[in-house]
Design a protein around this motif. Structure first.
Motif, PDB file in Angstrom:
ATOM      1  N   GLY A  59       0.450 -22.232  -1.822  1.00 26.42           N
ATOM      2  CA  GLY A  59      -0.324 -21.027  -2.035  1.00 26.42           C
ATOM      3  C   GLY A  59       0.518 -19.970  -2.719  1.00 26.42           C
ATOM      4  N   GLU A  60      -0.181 -18.943  -3.173  1.00 21.52           N
ATOM      5  CA  GLU A  60       0.519 -17.817  -3.786  1.00 21.52           C
ATOM      6  C   GLU A  60      -0.239 -16.545  -3.427  1.00 21.52           C
ATOM      7  N   ARG A  61       0.496 -15.448  -3.501  1.00 21.33           N
ATOM      8  CA  ARG A  61      -0.121 -14.169  -3.204  1.00 21.33           C
ATOM      9  C   ARG A  61       0.519 -13.114  -4.094  1.00 21.33           C
ATOM     10  N   GLU A  62      -0.284 -12.288  -4.676  1.00 16.44           N
ATOM     11  CA  GLU A  62       0.212 -11.184  -5.490  1.00 16.44           C
ATOM     12  C   GLU A  62       0.007  -9.892  -4.716  1.00 16.44           C
ATOM     13  N   GLY A  63       1.097  -9.191  -4.510  1.00 20.49           N
ATOM     14  CA  GLY A  63       1.010  -7.927  -3.782  1.00 20.49           C
ATOM     15  C   GLY A  63       0.447  -8.126  -2.395  1.00 20.49           C
ATOM     16  N   ASN A  86      -2.725  -8.831  -1.824  1.00 21.66           N
ATOM     17  CA  ASN A  86      -3.946  -9.637  -1.925  1.00 21.66           C
ATOM     18  C   ASN A  86      -3.856 -10.848  -1.004  1.00 21.66           C
ATOM     19  N   ALA A  87      -4.984 -11.475  -0.776  1.00 19.19           N
ATOM     20  CA  ALA A  87      -5.036 -12.662   0.079  1.00 19.19           C
ATOM     21  C   ALA A  87      -4.324 -13.839  -0.595  1.00 19.19           C
ATOM     22  N   TRP A  88      -3.830 -14.756   0.243  1.00 26.50           N
ATOM     23  CA  TRP A  88      -3.219 -15.986  -0.275  1.00 26.50           C
ATOM     24  C   TRP A  88      -4.272 -16.782  -1.009  1.00 26.50           C
ATOM     25  N   ARG A  89      -3.843 -17.447  -2.059  1.00 26.16           N
ATOM     26  CA  ARG A  89      -4.732 -18.297  -2.859  1.00 26.16           C
ATOM     27  C   ARG A  89      -4.142 -19.691  -2.885  1.00 26.16           C
ATOM     28  N   ASP A  90      -4.964 -20.690  -2.564  1.00 26.88           N
ATOM     29  CA  ASP A  90      -4.521 -22.088  -2.563  1.00 26.88           C
ATOM     30  C   ASP A  90      -4.323 -22.539  -4.009  1.00 26.88           C
TER      31      ASP A  90
END
Length: 74
Positions: A34-38, A40-44
């Motif tokens: 996953g990744e997250r910018e700032g 924001n919610a984690w994104r798979d």
């Protein structure tokens, strides 16, 4: 300096082995990325990583095929 194509091919084979080992837990679902910018919610991004790894594997396989067919002379 001459290129040792057999040694080069062996290096590519080892990299392919590692890429396949890295891909297996992602494809089987045992590992997610996953990744997250700032804030924001984690994104798979697991499927993106799978797709990228598959493309890299295909590229390395094509390189290895070319080396074996056109560079290594028995």
């Amino acid at each position: 300096m001459a290129v040792d194509w057999r040694e080069y091919a062996e290096g590519v084979e080892k990299q392919l082995e590692q890429l396949r080992r890295d891909l297996e837990p992602l494809e089987s679902g045992r590992m997610k990325l996953g990744e997250r910018e700032g804030s924001n919610a984690w994104r798979d991004v697991t499927q993106e990583a799978i797709d990228r790894n598959r493309q890299v594997i295909a590229t390395y396989e094509a390189i290895l095929k070319d080396v074996r067919e056109n560079r290594i002379k028995d």
